[in-house]
Design a protein around this motif. Structure first.
Motif, PDB file in Angstrom:
ATOM      1  N   ASN A 159      92.022   5.682  11.877  1.00 31.38           N
ATOM      2  CA  ASN A 159      90.777   5.165  11.297  1.00 31.38           C
ATOM      3  C   ASN A 159      90.925   3.720  10.846  1.00 31.38           C
TER       4      ASN A 159
ATOM      5  N   GLU B 280      88.687   0.583  12.162  1.00 36.33           N
ATOM      6  CA  GLU B 280      87.865  -0.145  11.187  1.00 36.33           C
ATOM      7  C   GLU B 280      88.216  -1.631  11.152  1.00 36.33           C
TER       8      GLU B 280
ATOM      9  N   ARG C 258      86.718  -3.200  14.214  1.00 37.33           N
ATOM     10  CA  ARG C 258      85.269  -3.338  14.008  1.00 37.33           C
ATOM     11  C   ARG C 258      84.961  -4.482  13.062  1.00 37.33           C
TER      12      ARG C 258
ATOM     13  N   LEU D 242      87.299   9.905  11.569  1.00 45.30           N
ATOM     14  CA  LEU D 242      86.037   9.997  10.849  1.00 45.30           C
ATOM     15  C   LEU D 242      84.880   9.959  11.847  1.00 45.30           C
ATOM     16  N   PRO D 243      83.758  10.594  11.523  1.00 47.44           N
ATOM     17  CA  PRO D 243      82.642  10.659  12.480  1.00 47.44           C
ATOM     18  C   PRO D 243      82.183   9.301  12.986  1.00 47.44           C
ATOM     19  N   GLU D 244      82.090   8.312  12.082  1.00 53.48           N
ATOM     20  CA  GLU D 244      81.612   6.998  12.513  1.00 53.48           C
ATOM     21  C   GLU D 244      82.595   6.310  13.453  1.00 53.48           C
ATOM     22  N   ASN D 245      83.883   6.590  13.272  1.00 56.40           N
ATOM     23  CA  ASN D 245      84.881   5.998  14.156  1.00 56.40           C
ATOM     24  C   ASN D 245      84.924   6.711  15.507  1.00 56.40           C
ATOM     25  N   ARG D 246      84.679   8.011  15.484  1.00 58.62           N
ATOM     26  CA  ARG D 246      84.567   8.754  16.737  1.00 58.62           C
ATOM     27  C   ARG D 246      83.400   8.211  17.572  1.00 58.62           C
ATOM     28  N   GLU D 247      82.277   7.943  16.907  1.00 59.67           N
ATOM     29  CA  GLU D 247      81.112   7.414  17.614  1.00 59.67           C
ATOM     30  C   GLU D 247      81.380   6.011  18.148  1.00 59.67           C
ATOM     31  N   TYR D 248      82.122   5.210  17.397  1.00 60.60           N
ATOM     32  CA  TYR D 248      82.485   3.868  17.874  1.00 60.60           C
ATOM     33  C   TYR D 248      83.260   3.962  19.183  1.00 60.60           C
TER      34      TYR D 248
ATOM     35  N   LYS E 176      81.263   4.808  22.306  1.00 57.71           N
ATOM     36  CA  LYS E 176      80.379   3.746  22.796  1.00 57.71           C
ATOM     37  C   LYS E 176      81.136   2.613  23.494  1.00 57.71           C
TER      38      LYS E 176
END
Length: 241
Positions: A45, A49, A52, A99-105, A108
Motif C-alpha cells: 500500500n 500511495e 500516486r 486497501l480497496p482504493e489501491n486495488r482499484e488504482y 486502472k
C-alpha cells in the motif's frame, strides 16, 4: 529532457524512497514506471500511495494484475516447488493487505503507454505489448526484437521491465531499454537500480544508477509481517530469485 524509468519495485518502500530522492537531486523532469509495484515486498500500500502522490505514470505488471484481480497466480515463472511455495505465500499476503482504493488504482493501470519526447515515440509496457509476463531478454536478439520493430514501426524507444535485469541496446535505429528491478534484485547486488535517460532531438543517452538504500529495514519488515525468510535474503543480496 531528463527522464527516469523505474520498475519492479515489488513493495520495497525504502528502495523507492532513495531512488526518488536521487532522481530529484539529479533534477529529473519526468518519471515513469514499468509495472509490478507490489508483490514479495512488505509495503504494497505504501508503495502504491507514494507512486500516486508523486503522479508517476506507468503500466500494469503481471503481479499487479494477479493481486488486484485476486487471481490464483501472479503470472510469475516459478521453476521449483519451493519457489511456488514462496510465491503463493507472497501473493496471499499481498491480496489480503491491499486497501480497496489501491486495488482499484492497480486495476486502472494500462497495459501500454505511448508518448512523444523531442520527436521520439516511446512505448512503455511490462513484459511485452502482448503479454504481461513475457520475458524480453537479450538472448532473444535479434528475432524477437525484429518482430517488435515490425509490429510497431512508429516506435523509436521500447521501455519494459519484468526480467529484473537492466540492459539497453540500439538496433535498427530503435532503442530497447529495461531499467531493471528497483526493489527485488536477481543478482547479489542489493542496490536499487533505475535508468536515467537524457532525450534530445539528436540523441538518447541512458545512464543506469544503482542506489544504496537501507535494505535491512525492508528485510526486517518482511520478517515482521510473516513473509518467507527467503525474501528477506533476496533483498539483502544473499540469494537470487
Amino acid at each position: 529532457m531528463l527522464l527516469a524509468f523505474i520498475g519492479d519495485i515489488h513493495g520495497n518502500l525504502p528502495a523507492l524512497k532513495e531512488v526518488l530522492a536521487d532522481a530529484e537531486m539529479n533534477k529529473v523532469e519526468k518519471i515513469y514506471h514499468t509495472g509490478d509495484l507490489i508483490g514479495y515486498g512488505p509495503y504494497p500500500n505504501e508503495v502504491i500511495e507514494l507512486i500516486r502522490d508523486k503522479n508517476i505514470e506507468g503500466v500494469l505488471g503481471n503481479y499487479d494484475d494477479g493481486a488486484a484481480n485476486k487471481k490464483p497466480t501472479c503470472g510469475c515463472d516459478y521453476k521449483t516447488a519451493k519457489e511456488h511455495e514462496i510465491g503463493a505465500k507472497s501473493l496471499a499476503f499481498t491480496v489480503k493487505s491491499l486497501l480497496p482504493e489501491n486495488r482499484e488504482y492497480l486495476k486502472k493501470l494500462p497495459n501500454t503507454i505511448k508518448f512523444v519526447i523531442h520527436g521520439k515515440n516511446f512505448l512503455l509496457f511490462h513484459g511485452s505489448p502482448e503479454r504481461l509476463n513475457e520475458y524480453l531478454t537479450p538472448d532473444l536478439f535479434p528475432g524477437r526484437f525484429n518482430k517488435l520493430i515490425e509490429d510497431y514501426p512508429d516506435i523509436d524507444v521500447f521501455v519494459f521491465g519484468h526480467t529484473h535485469y537492466p540492459f539497453y541496446f540500439l538496433h535498427q535505429g530503435r532503442h530497447f531499454l529495461n531499467p531493471g528491478s528497483l526493489g527485488k534484485p536477481k543478482t547479489k547486488d542489493p542496490r536499487a537500480v533505475y535508468a536515467q535517460v537524457e532525450v534530445t532531438y539528436d540523441k538518447l543517452t541512458v545512464n543506469f544508477r544503482p542506489i544504496p538504500y537501507p535494505y535491512d529495514i525492508t528485510a526486517a519488515a518482511i520478517r515482521k509481517k510473516g513473509l518467507p525468510e527467503e525474501l528477506a535474503q533476496i533483498v539483502s543480496g544473499n540469494i537470487p530469485f
